[in-house]
Design a protein around this motif. Sequence first.
Motif, mmCIF file in Angstrom:
data_model
loop_
_atom_site.group_PDB
_atom_site.id
_atom_site.type_symbol
_atom_site.label_atom_id
_atom_site.label_comp_id
_atom_site.label_asym_id
_atom_site.label_seq_id
_atom_site.Cartn_x
_atom_site.Cartn_y
_atom_site.Cartn_z
ATOM 1 N N PHE A 1 0.828 -1.200 0.000
ATOM 2 C CA PHE A 1 0.000 0.000 0.000
ATOM 3 C C PHE A 1 0.872 1.264 0.000
ATOM 4 O O PHE A 1 0.616 2.213 -0.754
ATOM 5 C CB PHE A 1 -0.932 -0.011 1.214
ATOM 6 N N ARG A 2 1.910 1.288 0.839
ATOM 7 C CA ARG A 2 2.763 2.477 0.946
ATOM 8 C C ARG A 2 3.532 2.736 -0.352
ATOM 9 O O ARG A 2 3.706 3.881 -0.766
ATOM 10 C CB ARG A 2 3.734 2.326 2.113
ATOM 11 N N PHE A 3 3.992 1.673 -0.982
ATOM 12 C CA PHE A 3 4.671 1.859 -2.270
ATOM 13 C C PHE A 3 3.711 2.426 -3.303
ATOM 14 O O PHE A 3 4.069 3.309 -4.085
ATOM 15 C CB PHE A 3 5.236 0.527 -2.768
ATOM 16 N N TYR A 4 2.473 1.932 -3.308
ATOM 17 C CA TYR A 4 1.483 2.437 -4.262
ATOM 18 C C TYR A 4 1.183 3.908 -3.984
ATOM 19 O O TYR A 4 0.987 4.703 -4.921
ATOM 20 C CB TYR A 4 0.195 1.610 -4.180
ATOM 21 N N LEU A 5 1.147 4.293 -2.708
ATOM 22 C CA LEU A 5 0.919 5.699 -2.357
ATOM 23 C C LEU A 5 1.991 6.593 -2.959
ATOM 24 O O LEU A 5 1.706 7.718 -3.382
ATOM 25 C CB LEU A 5 0.917 5.868 -0.843
ATOM 26 N N ARG A 6 3.220 6.117 -2.984
ATOM 27 C CA ARG A 6 4.306 6.926 -3.548
ATOM 28 C C ARG A 6 4.140 7.121 -5.051
ATOM 29 O O ARG A 6 4.628 8.098 -5.614
ATOM 30 C CB ARG A 6 5.651 6.252 -3.264
ATOM 31 N N ILE A 7 3.435 6.197 -5.695
ATOM 32 C CA ILE A 7 3.239 6.276 -7.143
ATOM 33 C C ILE A 7 2.026 7.143 -7.481
ATOM 34 O O ILE A 7 2.105 8.064 -8.280
ATOM 35 C CB ILE A 7 3.081 4.866 -7.735
ATOM 36 N N ASN A 8 0.892 6.821 -6.829
ATOM 37 C CA ASN A 8 -0.345 7.557 -7.119
ATOM 38 C C ASN A 8 -1.347 7.316 -5.989
ATOM 39 O O ASN A 8 -1.706 6.171 -5.714
ATOM 40 C CB ASN A 8 -0.933 7.100 -8.453
ATOM 41 N N ARG A 9 -1.817 8.387 -5.346
ATOM 42 C CA ARG A 9 -2.684 8.259 -4.186
ATOM 43 C C ARG A 9 -4.021 7.604 -4.523
ATOM 44 O O ARG A 9 -4.473 6.688 -3.825
ATOM 45 C CB ARG A 9 -2.925 9.639 -3.564
ATOM 46 N N GLU A 10 -4.662 8.070 -5.583
ATOM 47 C CA GLU A 10 -5.976 7.531 -5.933
ATOM 48 C C GLU A 10 -5.878 6.051 -6.298
ATOM 49 O O GLU A 10 -6.702 5.242 -5.872
ATOM 50 C CB GLU A 10 -6.584 8.314 -7.104
ATOM 51 N N ASP A 11 -4.859 5.702 -7.071
ATOM 52 C CA ASP A 11 -4.671 4.299 -7.439
ATOM 53 C C ASP A 11 -4.371 3.450 -6.212
ATOM 54 O O ASP A 11 -4.802 2.293 -6.123
ATOM 55 C CB ASP A 11 -3.524 4.153 -8.446
ATOM 56 N N ALA A 12 -3.634 4.012 -5.264
ATOM 57 C CA ALA A 12 -3.291 3.269 -4.046
ATOM 58 C C ALA A 12 -4.540 2.973 -3.221
ATOM 59 O O ALA A 12 -4.701 1.867 -2.694
ATOM 60 C CB ALA A 12 -2.287 4.063 -3.219
ATOM 61 N N ILE A 13 -5.423 3.950 -3.107
ATOM 62 C CA ILE A 13 -6.654 3.746 -2.333
ATOM 63 C C ILE A 13 -7.554 2.727 -3.027
ATOM 64 O O ILE A 13 -8.138 1.837 -2.370
ATOM 65 C CB ILE A 13 -7.368 5.097 -2.121
ATOM 66 N N GLU A 14 -7.654 2.824 -4.345
ATOM 67 C CA GLU A 14 -8.435 1.837 -5.089
ATOM 68 C C GLU A 14 -7.851 0.441 -4.916
ATOM 69 O O GLU A 14 -8.569 -0.552 -4.723
ATOM 70 C CB GLU A 14 -8.456 2.228 -6.569
ATOM 71 N N PHE A 15 -6.536 0.355 -4.968
ATOM 72 C CA PHE A 15 -5.826 -0.918 -4.797
ATOM 73 C C PHE A 15 -6.110 -1.514 -3.421
ATOM 74 O O PHE A 15 -6.394 -2.706 -3.288
ATOM 75 C CB PHE A 15 -4.324 -0.680 -4.984
ATOM 76 N N ALA A 16 -6.044 -0.678 -2.376
ATOM 77 C CA ALA A 16 -6.277 -1.160 -1.010
ATOM 78 C C ALA A 16 -7.712 -1.651 -0.831
ATOM 79 O O ALA A 16 -7.958 -2.673 -0.178
ATOM 80 C CB ALA A 16 -5.958 -0.051 -0.008
ATOM 81 N N HIS A 17 -8.672 -0.953 -1.420
ATOM 82 C CA HIS A 17 -10.067 -1.414 -1.362
ATOM 83 C C HIS A 17 -10.223 -2.749 -2.095
ATOM 84 O O HIS A 17 -10.873 -3.669 -1.603
ATOM 85 C CB HIS A 17 -10.993 -0.362 -1.985
ATOM 86 N N ARG A 18 -9.595 -2.817 -3.239
ATOM 87 C CA ARG A 18 -9.721 -4.026 -4.057
ATOM 88 C C ARG A 18 -9.119 -5.238 -3.362
ATOM 89 O O ARG A 18 -9.643 -6.346 -3.437
ATOM 90 C CB ARG A 18 -9.048 -3.775 -5.412
ATOM 91 N N LYS A 19 -8.016 -5.020 -2.642
ATOM 92 C CA LYS A 19 -7.328 -6.130 -1.980
ATOM 93 C C LYS A 19 -7.820 -6.360 -0.547
ATOM 94 O O LYS A 19 -7.424 -7.331 0.096
ATOM 95 C CB LYS A 19 -5.819 -5.851 -1.945
ATOM 96 N N GLY A 20 -8.660 -5.447 -0.051
ATOM 97 C CA GLY A 20 -9.147 -5.594 1.318
ATOM 98 C C GLY A 20 -8.122 -5.218 2.370
ATOM 99 O O GLY A 20 -8.123 -5.772 3.473
ATOM 100 N N PHE A 21 -7.245 -4.252 2.040
ATOM 101 C CA PHE A 21 -6.210 -3.819 2.979
ATOM 102 C C PHE A 21 -6.762 -2.715 3.887
ATOM 103 O O PHE A 21 -6.281 -1.585 3.907
ATOM 104 C CB PHE A 21 -4.981 -3.306 2.213
ATOM 105 N N TYR A 22 -7.760 -3.047 4.678
ATOM 106 C CA TYR A 22 -8.478 -2.027 5.458
ATOM 107 C C TYR A 22 -7.655 -1.512 6.635
ATOM 108 O O TYR A 22 -7.786 -0.348 7.020
ATOM 109 C CB TYR A 22 -9.820 -2.581 5.917
#
Length: 205
Positions: A171-192
């Motif tokens: 999740f943190r690596f994705y945040l460094r790339i793109n915030r919106e994509d990271a949040i979508e990714f976390a929802h999709r993977k269930g990283f609550y």
Amino acid sequence: EKRVKALDKQIKSMLHPIKHTYADAVFVDDFAKLIRVNEDVITKEQILYVLDFLVKNCEEYGYFYDDYTDGYFGDAIFESLCDAFAKKELRDGDFERLKDLREEDDYGMLDPFFDRMVKEENARKLSDFVDYIHEFLDETSYVEFLINCGLIEKAKELIEAGKSLSEENRFRFYLRINREDAIEFAHRKGFYTSLIRYYHEIGAH
């Protein structure tokens, strides 16, 4: 050329004593300073010579390990050598030599050298050698290396696959790339858990 020759003489003069005696923290500080001060002068061959010397003579000088404090104190030398190495004109053969040295390194002394490749300034300069560098780093460090040198799509592939990355790291690596994509990714993977922690940090209560 005169500066290179003088540096060569100084390097060998400083290394010679530890071939027969224990290396202490003062030696590490002095030698690391020598590398940093001469970063623009030291040659690729001199860097590889130092690494080779330190690996092959490590049992003579104690491989920068202090039994009394149960601590390792050699990082500064290897980090300084890596910073200088990244600035040189490099070839595949240089990384083959590093691979050989790593196989001889029974105490993991070269780990700080390889870990330093992740540093953003170094990563950008080493981006042409990603396949070699992958062999020197664990998955977490390698993804960070890819992000730092701008290979974003390759980093995303590894984050999505997540073979050996923790939920939080992905999740943190994705945040460094793109915030919106990271949040979508976390929802999709269930990283609550990671999402809740992130929202708390930014005050989105």
